[in-house]
Design a protein around this motif. Sequence first.
Motif, mmCIF file in Angstrom:
data_model
loop_
_atom_site.group_PDB
_atom_site.id
_atom_site.type_symbol
_atom_site.label_atom_id
_atom_site.label_comp_id
_atom_site.label_asym_id
_atom_site.label_seq_id
_atom_site.Cartn_x
_atom_site.Cartn_y
_atom_site.Cartn_z
ATOM 1 N N ILE A 1 1.613 -4.197 -15.142
ATOM 2 C CA ILE A 1 2.035 -2.975 -14.463
ATOM 3 C C ILE A 1 3.066 -2.218 -15.285
ATOM 4 O O ILE A 1 3.031 -0.994 -15.382
ATOM 5 C CB ILE A 1 2.624 -3.306 -13.070
ATOM 6 N N GLU A 2 4.004 -2.962 -15.921
ATOM 7 C CA GLU A 2 5.050 -2.280 -16.668
ATOM 8 C C GLU A 2 4.493 -1.479 -17.846
ATOM 9 O O GLU A 2 5.107 -0.515 -18.299
ATOM 10 C CB GLU A 2 6.097 -3.273 -17.183
ATOM 11 N N HIS A 3 3.305 -1.844 -18.336
ATOM 12 C CA HIS A 3 2.700 -1.091 -19.433
ATOM 13 C C HIS A 3 2.266 0.301 -18.993
ATOM 14 O O HIS A 3 2.147 1.216 -19.812
ATOM 15 C CB HIS A 3 1.500 -1.844 -20.006
ATOM 16 N N PHE A 4 2.010 0.462 -17.701
ATOM 17 C CA PHE A 4 1.618 1.783 -17.206
ATOM 18 C C PHE A 4 2.792 2.748 -17.211
ATOM 19 O O PHE A 4 2.620 3.954 -17.185
ATOM 20 C CB PHE A 4 1.061 1.693 -15.780
ATOM 21 N N ASP A 5 4.003 2.220 -17.251
ATOM 22 C CA ASP A 5 5.193 3.062 -17.279
ATOM 23 C C ASP A 5 5.790 3.167 -18.668
ATOM 24 O O ASP A 5 6.894 3.653 -18.844
ATOM 25 C CB ASP A 5 6.268 2.503 -16.319
ATOM 26 N N PRO B 1 1.050 5.496 -10.948
ATOM 27 C CA PRO B 1 0.765 6.934 -11.053
ATOM 28 C C PRO B 1 0.368 7.372 -12.464
ATOM 29 O O PRO B 1 1.130 8.024 -13.178
ATOM 30 C CB PRO B 1 2.094 7.568 -10.631
ATOM 31 N N VAL B 2 -0.851 6.994 -12.878
ATOM 32 C CA VAL B 2 -1.334 7.338 -14.212
ATOM 33 C C VAL B 2 -2.734 7.931 -14.110
ATOM 34 O O VAL B 2 -3.379 7.871 -13.071
ATOM 35 C CB VAL B 2 -1.385 6.095 -15.132
ATOM 36 N N SER B 3 -3.201 8.497 -15.235
ATOM 37 C CA SER B 3 -4.587 8.957 -15.287
ATOM 38 C C SER B 3 -5.501 7.738 -15.249
ATOM 39 O O SER B 3 -5.111 6.646 -15.646
ATOM 40 C CB SER B 3 -4.831 9.749 -16.572
ATOM 41 N N GLY B 4 -6.716 7.910 -14.783
ATOM 42 C CA GLY B 4 -7.661 6.797 -14.819
ATOM 43 C C GLY B 4 -8.203 6.377 -13.482
ATOM 44 O O GLY B 4 -9.159 5.622 -13.403
ATOM 45 N N THR C 1 -6.946 10.987 -10.543
ATOM 46 C CA THR C 1 -7.132 11.060 -11.996
ATOM 47 C C THR C 1 -6.063 11.915 -12.657
ATOM 48 O O THR C 1 -5.977 11.971 -13.881
ATOM 49 C CB THR C 1 -8.517 11.670 -12.349
ATOM 50 N N ALA C 2 -5.251 12.591 -11.848
ATOM 51 C CA ALA C 2 -4.248 13.518 -12.395
ATOM 52 C C ALA C 2 -2.861 12.903 -12.447
ATOM 53 O O ALA C 2 -1.861 13.616 -12.549
ATOM 54 C CB ALA C 2 -4.218 14.795 -11.546
ATOM 55 N N GLY C 3 -2.772 11.577 -12.385
ATOM 56 C CA GLY C 3 -1.490 10.896 -12.248
ATOM 57 C C GLY C 3 -0.436 11.254 -13.264
ATOM 58 O O GLY C 3 0.760 11.241 -12.962
ATOM 59 N N GLU C 4 -0.840 11.565 -14.476
ATOM 60 C CA GLU C 4 0.143 11.851 -15.521
ATOM 61 C C GLU C 4 0.396 13.335 -15.718
ATOM 62 O O GLU C 4 1.137 13.719 -16.625
ATOM 63 C CB GLU C 4 -0.316 11.210 -16.835
ATOM 64 N N GLU C 5 -0.214 14.178 -14.876
ATOM 65 C CA GLU C 5 0.017 15.618 -14.976
ATOM 66 C C GLU C 5 0.544 16.186 -13.665
ATOM 67 O O GLU C 5 0.533 17.393 -13.451
ATOM 68 C CB GLU C 5 -1.284 16.314 -15.399
ATOM 69 N N VAL C 6 1.045 15.279 -12.787
ATOM 70 C CA VAL C 6 1.548 15.663 -11.473
ATOM 71 C C VAL C 6 3.059 15.489 -11.423
ATOM 72 O O VAL C 6 3.590 14.489 -11.910
ATOM 73 C CB VAL C 6 0.891 14.798 -10.374
ATOM 74 N N THR D 1 -12.937 13.735 -17.768
ATOM 75 C CA THR D 1 -12.229 13.692 -19.047
ATOM 76 C C THR D 1 -10.978 12.823 -18.975
ATOM 77 O O THR D 1 -10.654 12.112 -19.926
ATOM 78 C CB THR D 1 -11.836 15.112 -19.507
ATOM 79 N N ARG D 2 -10.279 12.846 -17.848
ATOM 80 C CA ARG D 2 -9.039 12.050 -17.728
ATOM 81 C C ARG D 2 -9.338 10.557 -17.620
ATOM 82 O O ARG D 2 -8.540 9.727 -18.057
ATOM 83 C CB ARG D 2 -8.224 12.522 -16.540
ATOM 84 N N ILE D 3 -10.457 10.200 -17.027
ATOM 85 C CA ILE D 3 -10.832 8.790 -16.971
ATOM 86 C C ILE D 3 -11.158 8.281 -18.379
ATOM 87 O O ILE D 3 -10.709 7.201 -18.790
ATOM 88 C CB ILE D 3 -12.027 8.588 -16.018
ATOM 89 N N LEU D 4 -11.927 9.049 -19.125
ATOM 90 C CA LEU D 4 -12.230 8.669 -20.504
ATOM 91 C C LEU D 4 -10.969 8.649 -21.358
ATOM 92 O O LEU D 4 -10.826 7.814 -22.252
ATOM 93 C CB LEU D 4 -13.254 9.634 -21.100
ATOM 94 N N PHE D 5 -10.041 9.556 -21.082
ATOM 95 C CA PHE D 5 -8.756 9.573 -21.773
ATOM 96 C C PHE D 5 -8.023 8.249 -21.560
ATOM 97 O O PHE D 5 -7.513 7.629 -22.502
ATOM 98 C CB PHE D 5 -7.907 10.738 -21.257
ATOM 99 N N SER D 6 -7.968 7.794 -20.315
ATOM 100 C CA SER D 6 -7.289 6.545 -19.986
ATOM 101 C C SER D 6 -7.982 5.344 -20.632
ATOM 102 O O SER D 6 -7.335 4.454 -21.182
ATOM 103 C CB SER D 6 -7.242 6.371 -18.464
#
Length: 490
Positions: A21-25, A98-101, A251-256, A338-343
């Motif tokens: 989990i900490e890797h997501f932050d 709260p990340v993309s993917g 999917t917008a977790g990193e742009e919110v 696109t955001r899922i593929l990005f993740s």
Amino acid sequence: MSTTADPQPGFVRSLFRRKPIEHFDDSEEKSSGGLVRSIGTFQLTMMGIGATIGTGIFFVLSQAVPVAGPAVIVSFAVAGLVAGLTALCYAELASAVPVSGSSYAYAYATLGELVAIIVGGCLLLEYGVSCAAVAVGWSEYLNELFSTIFHFTIPDALAKAPAAGGFINLPAVILVGLCCLLLIRGASESAKANAVMVVIKLGVLAMFAIVAFFGWNADHFANFAPFGTKGAVGAAGIIFFSFVGLDVVSTAGEEVKHPRTTMPRALILALITVTGFYIVVAVAAIGAQSWEKFEGQDAGLAQILTDVTGAPFFGTILALGAVISIFSVTLVTLYGQTRILFSMSRDGVAPKIFKKVSRRTLTPVQNTIIVCAVVAVLAGFIPIDFLAEMTSVGTLVAFLVVSVGVMILRKTEPDLERGFRVPLYPVIPILSIAGCLWVILNLRAVTLYAFVAWEIVVLIYYFAYGRRHANLHRQALAGGTAATASQKGQ
């Protein structure tokens, strides 16, 4: 505590290694992507509504009503109930991770890499195929609009897929191309354009319901369930793909902005709005037109208004509104893809090209172009009915995994910060799992076979490429090498 990558794990264990989990932050991971937080609660809610309303209600009635009859109203309620239970599970995971993917990222954190890849395959199917289905529906309404206003239609050769009697669905291809250009310009610009289109969409649907109720005929509900419970549940499977927009929010977790509170709030607001409009419009449509007339009826809502009023004016407005608003569905589902593929690319399980972000526009340009090219091919050459059902099964499996993920994360990370918690836990996640399985089992056998075939392709890709290139795999190898070197030095 979070599960970390073990040095040189056994083969079976390596398939279920979880991303800590900490890797997501991790700030370095975020900065490497180049995405910026520019989307607020209103815009995010509009993204959820925009990706959902239009996909279902503007044209899926012609597919679902012949299967269920007037009981399609129950089908919408069943699909909405299952989606609602799952939306609450999405809200908790979105606030915790709260990340993309979307559910791919949640599966990676809770169920492991192999399950994450399977879910990633579901999402690629869900978003790519649903986007193509929407583009095909948009083409039908465009033809309706041209017919009403300009008294001509696009020739079948250029407006239908080969299996539907044409050569290519050119309007659908053009729509995907326009969305591609807008997405490349930026996430914030896309979100603003979508919000405007969603307001138009809701206004047009409200107009439809008001006018259609003037043509109300209670006799249309007399034979309420001509195909019994099986028909109603079967139609729910067809309709279910129209709720795909709800997980676009995740999917917008990193742009919110403020994702731990914004994402759950937007999910729940979108769910309430979507379900309410679906049921009201379905009731109005059945009340105004006998259910036997829906089969094979292109741009059916516009035709209903024309029949009720005896004039094409309101039908023209609806067709125009559909042409404008269904654009937003295509736009937001392409964004989610696109955001899922990005993740996935950032985790190493998809090629690096999908995580490259333009310094000028702060968007994954190459990723967007590739995704749009594939979707354009699907929209141009595949008929809509098969696309709709294929989307349903991908959505259901992804929803099911999210519900399981909530329960696992409650066990493995009980103290993790969460901006939202599922009420009545664990009842709601369990009911969500049961509901997803129920709808899956009522889909057509050919749809399930095609889905299994697709997932086999995904697994072949994973074992041939994804597993060896995954970041966790490289970290495990590096850890094993360091341990061996240390032993030799002793």
